[in-house]
Design a protein around this motif. Structure first.
Motif, PDB file in Angstrom:
ATOM      1  N   VAL A  39       4.628   5.833  -5.126  1.00  0.00           N
ATOM      2  CA  VAL A  39       5.038   5.759  -6.585  1.00  0.00           C
ATOM      3  C   VAL A  39       3.810   5.526  -7.698  1.00  0.00           C
ATOM      4  O   VAL A  39       3.168   4.354  -7.595  1.00  0.00           O
ATOM      5  N   SER A  40       3.401   6.354  -8.162  1.00  0.00           N
ATOM      6  CA  SER A  40       2.509   6.280  -9.318  1.00  0.00           C
ATOM      7  C   SER A  40       2.696   5.616 -10.376  1.00  0.00           C
ATOM      8  O   SER A  40       4.195   5.513 -10.812  1.00  0.00           O
ATOM      9  N   PHE A  41       1.808   4.642 -10.894  1.00  0.00           N
ATOM     10  CA  PHE A  41       2.200   4.098 -12.409  1.00  0.00           C
ATOM     11  C   PHE A  41       2.835   5.058 -13.326  1.00  0.00           C
ATOM     12  O   PHE A  41       3.916   4.528 -14.073  1.00  0.00           O
ATOM     13  N   GLU A  42       2.328   6.034 -13.464  1.00  0.00           N
ATOM     14  CA  GLU A  42       3.004   7.074 -14.610  1.00  0.00           C
ATOM     15  C   GLU A  42       4.471   7.240 -14.384  1.00  0.00           C
ATOM     16  O   GLU A  42       5.276   7.547 -15.015  1.00  0.00           O
ATOM     17  N   ASP A  43       5.054   7.783 -12.888  1.00  0.00           N
ATOM     18  CA  ASP A  43       6.255   7.874 -12.500  1.00  0.00           C
ATOM     19  C   ASP A  43       7.184   6.727 -12.761  1.00  0.00           C
ATOM     20  O   ASP A  43       8.004   6.894 -13.264  1.00  0.00           O
ATOM     21  N   GLU A  94       0.796  -1.226  -0.072  1.00  0.00           N
ATOM     22  CA  GLU A  94      -0.222  -0.196  -0.185  1.00  0.00           C
ATOM     23  C   GLU A  94       0.892   1.335  -0.123  1.00  0.00           C
ATOM     24  O   GLU A  94       0.495   2.210  -0.809  1.00  0.00           O
ATOM     25  N   THR A  95       1.748   1.191   0.897  1.00  0.00           N
ATOM     26  CA  THR A  95       2.755   2.338   0.875  1.00  0.00           C
ATOM     27  C   THR A  95       3.616   2.476  -0.538  1.00  0.00           C
ATOM     28  O   THR A  95       3.763   3.642  -1.109  1.00  0.00           O
ATOM     29  N   ILE A 139      11.072  -1.832  -5.422  1.00  0.00           N
ATOM     30  CA  ILE A 139      10.566  -3.415  -5.800  1.00  0.00           C
ATOM     31  C   ILE A 139       9.402  -4.007  -5.470  1.00  0.00           C
ATOM     32  O   ILE A 139       8.612  -4.524  -5.835  1.00  0.00           O
ATOM     33  N   ASP A 140       8.719  -3.405  -4.051  1.00  0.00           N
ATOM     34  CA  ASP A 140       7.379  -3.570  -3.651  1.00  0.00           C
ATOM     35  C   ASP A 140       6.378  -3.066  -4.837  1.00  0.00           C
ATOM     36  O   ASP A 140       5.413  -3.804  -4.906  1.00  0.00           O
ATOM     37  N   ARG A 141       6.708  -1.952  -5.334  1.00  0.00           N
ATOM     38  CA  ARG A 141       5.790  -1.368  -6.169  1.00  0.00           C
ATOM     39  C   ARG A 141       5.716  -2.109  -7.617  1.00  0.00           C
ATOM     40  O   ARG A 141       4.784  -2.351  -8.124  1.00  0.00           O
ATOM     41  N   LEU A 142       6.949  -2.736  -8.133  1.00  0.00           N
ATOM     42  CA  LEU A 142       6.850  -3.616  -9.148  1.00  0.00           C
ATOM     43  C   LEU A 142       6.229  -4.649  -8.907  1.00  0.00           C
ATOM     44  O   LEU A 142       5.585  -5.421  -9.813  1.00  0.00           O
ATOM     45  N   GLN A 143       6.159  -5.206  -7.496  1.00  0.00           N
ATOM     46  CA  GLN A 143       5.329  -6.363  -7.212  1.00  0.00           C
ATOM     47  C   GLN A 143       3.788  -6.263  -6.957  1.00  0.00           C
ATOM     48  O   GLN A 143       2.999  -7.251  -7.094  1.00  0.00           O
TER      49      GLN A 143
END
Length: 133
Positions: free
Chosen positions: A81-85, A75-76, A111-115
């Motif tokens: 980190v937006s998808f666009e960024d 969630e953090t 790494i978390d955002r990529l997951q």
């Protein structure tokens, strides 16, 4: 870039204490206070404050089981980190460390955002036509 301080202001009566909470932890919350190691970098502070703020938003107090910690991490990452960024940075870098530097977050948050991405989103970041066989 999301404003962590703005998010913290939406939480009632949260106090930030600039002391390391424990030798093994750089940040923690009891649901009312957030302790943060003052030696963290600006990016680390931003990430850990957001992480602890999400714990507070969910009513968590103290240590949580690994499954809850994982959900808070994801969630953090989505918040910071937006998808666009992510897409903008992924266009010229494949390195989580370089991406983190550009996005103002930690490598773990990248790494978390990529997951959190599904197959279509991964394809948008790195189209198959760009892969080298």
């Amino acid at each position: 870039m999301q404003n962590v301080w703005g998010m913290l202001r939406t939480l009632a009566q949260v106090v930030i204490i600039w002391n390391r909470p424990h030798p093994d932890l750089v940040a923690a919350t009891d649901g009312r206070r957030i302790w943060v190691d003052p030696e963290l970098t600006a990016a680390e502070r931003r990430c850990f404050l957001a992480h602890e703020a999400f714990h507070i938003k969910h009513g968590h107090q103290g240590c949580q089981p690994p499954s809850v910690e994982r959900q808070i991490c994801l969630e953090t990452a989505r918040f910071l980190v937006s998808f666009e960024d992510l897409q903008r940075v992924a266009g010229w870098s494949r390195s989580p460390w370089v991406m983190a530097e550009e996005l103002g977050v930690t490598e773990q948050v990248v790494i978390d955002r990529l997951q959190t991405l599904d197959g279509d989103q991964i394809q948008q970041l790195w189209p198959a036509s760009e892969h080298i066989a």
